[in-house]
Design a protein around this motif. Structure first.
Motif, PDB file in Angstrom:
ATOM      1  N   ALA A 158       0.577  -1.400   0.181  1.00 24.81           N
ATOM      2  CA  ALA A 158      -0.172   0.020  -0.292  1.00 24.81           C
ATOM      3  C   ALA A 158       0.777   1.137  -0.535  1.00 24.81           C
ATOM      4  CB  ALA A 158      -1.292  -0.089   1.599  1.00 24.81           C
ATOM      5  N   ASN A 159       1.896   1.177   0.762  1.00 23.48           N
ATOM      6  CA  ASN A 159       2.705   2.256   0.683  1.00 23.48           C
ATOM      7  C   ASN A 159       3.565   2.538  -0.460  1.00 23.48           C
ATOM      8  OD1 ASN A 159       1.156   3.496   2.946  1.00 23.48           O
ATOM      9  ND2 ASN A 159       2.443   1.954   4.427  1.00 23.48           N
ATOM     10  N   TYR A 160       4.178   0.928  -0.679  1.00 24.48           N
ATOM     11  CA  TYR A 160       5.641   1.616  -1.213  1.00 24.48           C
ATOM     12  C   TYR A 160       5.510   0.804  -2.799  1.00 24.48           C
ATOM     13  CZ  TYR A 160       7.886   3.426   2.933  1.00 24.48           C
ATOM     14  OH  TYR A 160       8.346   4.673   3.448  1.00 24.48           O
ATOM     15  N   PHE A 161       4.915   0.326  -3.138  1.00 19.23           N
ATOM     16  CA  PHE A 161       4.602  -0.453  -4.301  1.00 19.23           C
ATOM     17  C   PHE A 161       5.269  -0.122  -5.469  1.00 19.23           C
ATOM     18  CE2 PHE A 161       2.552  -2.479  -7.710  1.00 19.23           C
ATOM     19  CZ  PHE A 161       2.332  -3.642  -7.732  1.00 19.23           C
ATOM     20  N   PRO A 162       5.549   1.245  -5.595  1.00 17.73           N
ATOM     21  CA  PRO A 162       6.275   2.049  -7.111  1.00 17.73           C
ATOM     22  C   PRO A 162       7.548   1.505  -6.902  1.00 17.73           C
ATOM     23  CG  PRO A 162       4.539   3.257  -6.782  1.00 17.73           C
ATOM     24  CD  PRO A 162       4.751   2.434  -5.685  1.00 17.73           C
ATOM     25  N   GLU A 163       8.058   1.475  -5.817  1.00 16.61           N
ATOM     26  CA  GLU A 163       9.531   1.572  -5.098  1.00 16.61           C
ATOM     27  C   GLU A 163       9.744   0.032  -5.237  1.00 16.61           C
ATOM     28  OE1 GLU A 163       8.093   5.143  -3.247  1.00 16.61           O
ATOM     29  OE2 GLU A 163       7.422   3.351  -3.321  1.00 16.61           O
ATOM     30  N   LEU A 164       9.028  -0.363  -4.850  1.00 17.40           N
ATOM     31  CA  LEU A 164       9.106  -2.249  -5.014  1.00 17.40           C
ATOM     32  C   LEU A 164       9.195  -2.998  -6.475  1.00 17.40           C
ATOM     33  CD1 LEU A 164       6.722  -3.426  -1.793  1.00 17.40           C
ATOM     34  CD2 LEU A 164       9.079  -3.354  -2.004  1.00 17.40           C
ATOM     35  N   GLN A 165       8.795  -2.167  -6.797  1.00 22.35           N
ATOM     36  CA  GLN A 165       8.452  -2.083  -8.313  1.00 22.35           C
ATOM     37  C   GLN A 165      10.361  -2.272  -9.393  1.00 22.35           C
ATOM     38  OE1 GLN A 165       5.123  -0.788 -10.047  1.00 22.35           O
ATOM     39  NE2 GLN A 165       4.541  -2.557 -10.584  1.00 22.35           N
ATOM     40  N   THR A 166      10.885  -0.850  -9.063  1.00 18.85           N
ATOM     41  CA  THR A 166      11.430  -0.324  -9.571  1.00 18.85           C
ATOM     42  C   THR A 166      13.444  -1.264  -9.099  1.00 18.85           C
ATOM     43  OG1 THR A 166      10.275   1.395  -9.243  1.00 18.85           O
ATOM     44  CG2 THR A 166      13.135   2.137  -9.100  1.00 18.85           C
ATOM     45  N   ALA A 167      12.784  -1.640  -7.243  1.00 21.79           N
ATOM     46  CA  ALA A 167      13.705  -2.527  -7.237  1.00 21.79           C
ATOM     47  C   ALA A 167      13.525  -3.468  -8.032  1.00 21.79           C
ATOM     48  CB  ALA A 167      13.742  -2.468  -5.237  1.00 21.79           C
ATOM     49  N   TYR A 168      12.671  -4.172  -8.328  1.00 20.99           N
ATOM     50  CA  TYR A 168      12.877  -5.833  -8.672  1.00 20.99           C
ATOM     51  C   TYR A 168      13.179  -5.901 -10.157  1.00 20.99           C
ATOM     52  CZ  TYR A 168      11.012  -9.196  -4.704  1.00 20.99           C
ATOM     53  OH  TYR A 168      10.938  -9.096  -3.375  1.00 20.99           O
ATOM     54  N   ARG A 169      12.876  -4.556 -10.946  1.00 16.48           N
ATOM     55  CA  ARG A 169      13.164  -4.635 -12.442  1.00 16.48           C
ATOM     56  C   ARG A 169      14.058  -4.221 -12.606  1.00 16.48           C
ATOM     57  NH1 ARG A 169      10.195   0.148 -13.333  1.00 16.48           N
ATOM     58  NH2 ARG A 169      11.781   1.319 -12.632  1.00 16.48           N
ATOM     59  N   ASN A 170      14.974  -3.145 -11.661  1.00 21.55           N
ATOM     60  CA  ASN A 170      16.002  -2.721 -11.683  1.00 21.55           C
ATOM     61  C   ASN A 170      17.634  -4.273 -11.521  1.00 21.55           C
ATOM     62  OD1 ASN A 170      16.169  -0.057 -11.511  1.00 21.55           O
ATOM     63  ND2 ASN A 170      16.737   0.563  -9.735  1.00 21.55           N
ATOM     64  N   ALA A 171      17.095  -5.481  -9.978  1.00 16.84           N
ATOM     65  CA  ALA A 171      17.682  -6.166  -9.839  1.00 16.84           C
ATOM     66  C   ALA A 171      17.142  -7.133 -10.861  1.00 16.84           C
ATOM     67  CB  ALA A 171      16.658  -7.386  -8.784  1.00 16.84           C
ATOM     68  N   PHE A 172      16.539  -7.692 -12.007  1.00 17.28           N
ATOM     69  CA  PHE A 172      15.996  -8.770 -12.629  1.00 17.28           C
ATOM     70  C   PHE A 172      16.812  -8.080 -13.818  1.00 17.28           C
ATOM     71  CE2 PHE A 172      14.304  -8.798 -16.801  1.00 17.28           C
ATOM     72  CZ  PHE A 172      13.545 -10.214 -16.537  1.00 17.28           C
ATOM     73  N   GLU A 173      17.387  -6.630 -14.199  1.00 18.42           N
ATOM     74  CA  GLU A 173      17.850  -5.827 -15.585  1.00 18.42           C
ATOM     75  C   GLU A 173      19.474  -6.419 -14.897  1.00 18.42           C
ATOM     76  OE1 GLU A 173      16.683  -2.115 -15.620  1.00 18.42           O
ATOM     77  OE2 GLU A 173      14.807  -2.645 -16.842  1.00 18.42           O
ATOM     78  N   SER A 174      19.695  -6.019 -14.173  1.00 17.51           N
ATOM     79  CA  SER A 174      21.132  -5.882 -13.677  1.00 17.51           C
ATOM     80  C   SER A 174      21.969  -7.540 -13.401  1.00 17.51           C
ATOM     81  CB  SER A 174      21.553  -5.630 -12.329  1.00 17.51           C
ATOM     82  OG  SER A 174      22.464  -6.079 -11.694  1.00 17.51           O
ATOM     83  N   MET A 175      21.192  -8.525 -12.881  1.00 18.76           N
ATOM     84  CA  MET A 175      21.210 -10.573 -13.144  1.00 18.76           C
ATOM     85  C   MET A 175      21.311 -10.752 -15.118  1.00 18.76           C
ATOM     86  SD  MET A 175      21.814 -11.220  -9.695  1.00 18.76           S
ATOM     87  CE  MET A 175      21.916 -12.941 -10.247  1.00 18.76           C
ATOM     88  N   SER A 176      19.901 -10.298 -15.425  1.00 21.79           N
ATOM     89  CA  SER A 176      20.225 -10.664 -16.754  1.00 21.79           C
ATOM     90  C   SER A 176      21.108  -9.739 -17.652  1.00 21.79           C
ATOM     91  CB  SER A 176      19.380  -9.582 -17.504  1.00 21.79           C
ATOM     92  OG  SER A 176      17.923 -10.442 -17.074  1.00 21.79           O
ATOM     93  N   GLU A 177      21.928  -9.535 -17.033  1.00 20.82           N
ATOM     94  CA  GLU A 177      23.028  -8.579 -18.375  1.00 20.82           C
ATOM     95  C   GLU A 177      24.306  -9.551 -17.378  1.00 20.82           C
ATOM     96  OE1 GLU A 177      24.179  -4.369 -16.673  1.00 20.82           O
ATOM     97  OE2 GLU A 177      22.297  -3.317 -18.127  1.00 20.82           O
ATOM     98  N   ARG A 178      24.422 -10.328 -16.460  1.00 21.84           N
ATOM     99  CA  ARG A 178      25.358 -11.360 -15.798  1.00 21.84           C
ATOM    100  C   ARG A 178      25.009 -12.705 -16.064  1.00 21.84           C
ATOM    101  NH1 ARG A 178      25.893  -8.126  -9.358  1.00 21.84           N
ATOM    102  NH2 ARG A 178      24.596  -9.835  -9.741  1.00 21.84           N
ATOM    103  N   TYR A 179      24.057 -12.985 -16.065  1.00 20.36           N
ATOM    104  CA  TYR A 179      23.918 -14.414 -16.440  1.00 20.36           C
ATOM    105  C   TYR A 179      22.727 -14.913 -17.107  1.00 20.36           C
ATOM    106  CZ  TYR A 179      25.757 -14.618 -11.515  1.00 20.36           C
ATOM    107  OH  TYR A 179      26.712 -14.725  -9.680  1.00 20.36           O
ATOM    108  N   ASP A 180      23.024 -16.093 -17.693  1.00 22.82           N
ATOM    109  CA  ASP A 180      21.824 -16.620 -18.654  1.00 22.82           C
ATOM    110  C   ASP A 180      20.317 -16.057 -18.342  1.00 22.82           C
ATOM    111  OD1 ASP A 180      20.906 -18.345 -20.397  1.00 22.82           O
ATOM    112  OD2 ASP A 180      19.658 -19.782 -19.039  1.00 22.82           O
ATOM    113  N   SER A 181      19.823 -14.972 -19.405  1.00 27.18           N
ATOM    114  CA  SER A 181      19.165 -14.538 -19.002  1.00 27.18           C
ATOM    115  C   SER A 181      17.482 -15.104 -19.322  1.00 27.18           C
ATOM    116  CB  SER A 181      18.369 -13.622 -20.789  1.00 27.18           C
ATOM    117  OG  SER A 181      18.944 -14.239 -21.361  1.00 27.18           O
TER     118      SER A 181
END
Length: 111
Positions: free
Chosen positions: A14-37
């Motif tokens: 309820a309070n931080y949904f956009p921030e959570l989405q941003t963190a998960y998206r950033n982590a996904f992008e970072s990991m996709s660059e380093r490991y098998d997508s």
């Protein structure tokens, strides 16, 4: 940037949904660059989709994974040891992204 409150994080969706989405998206992008997508996508969709982020004053962010994460993986065939290593790196990256999104350093607000 939204000011972080540990008390408000208890109702994080309820309070931080956009921030959570941003963190998960950033982590996904970072990991996709380093490991098998394909592996990263499978972990994202079949393991982390059921994960739960928590914040603890003394320890900072932690990600609670669903039970038996390796058994949830059906979209790709991967050795369990490799999976565990990539999943651990993904969780570390996600915790770091949460700290970054909320402008926290090692679990404490920056002053």
């Amino acid at each position: 940037m939204t000011e972080f409150s540990p008390e408000q994080f208890e109702d994080k969706y309820a309070n931080y949904f956009p921030e959570l989405q941003t963190a998960y998206r950033n982590a996904f992008e970072s990991m996709s660059e380093r490991y098998d997508s394909e592996l990263i996508h499978a972990i994202d969709q079949q393991v982390l989709n059921e994960s739960e982020p928590f914040y603890e004053e003394d320890d900072g962010f932690r990600i609670e994974l669903p039970e038996n994460p390796y058994d949830r993986l059906t979209a790709i065939v991967v050795d369990e040891e490799k999976f565990e290593g990539v999943l651990a790196a993904y969780v570390e990256t996600l915790e770091a992204e949460l700290r970054d999104v909320f402008d926290l350093d090692a679990g404490s607000p920056k002053v």
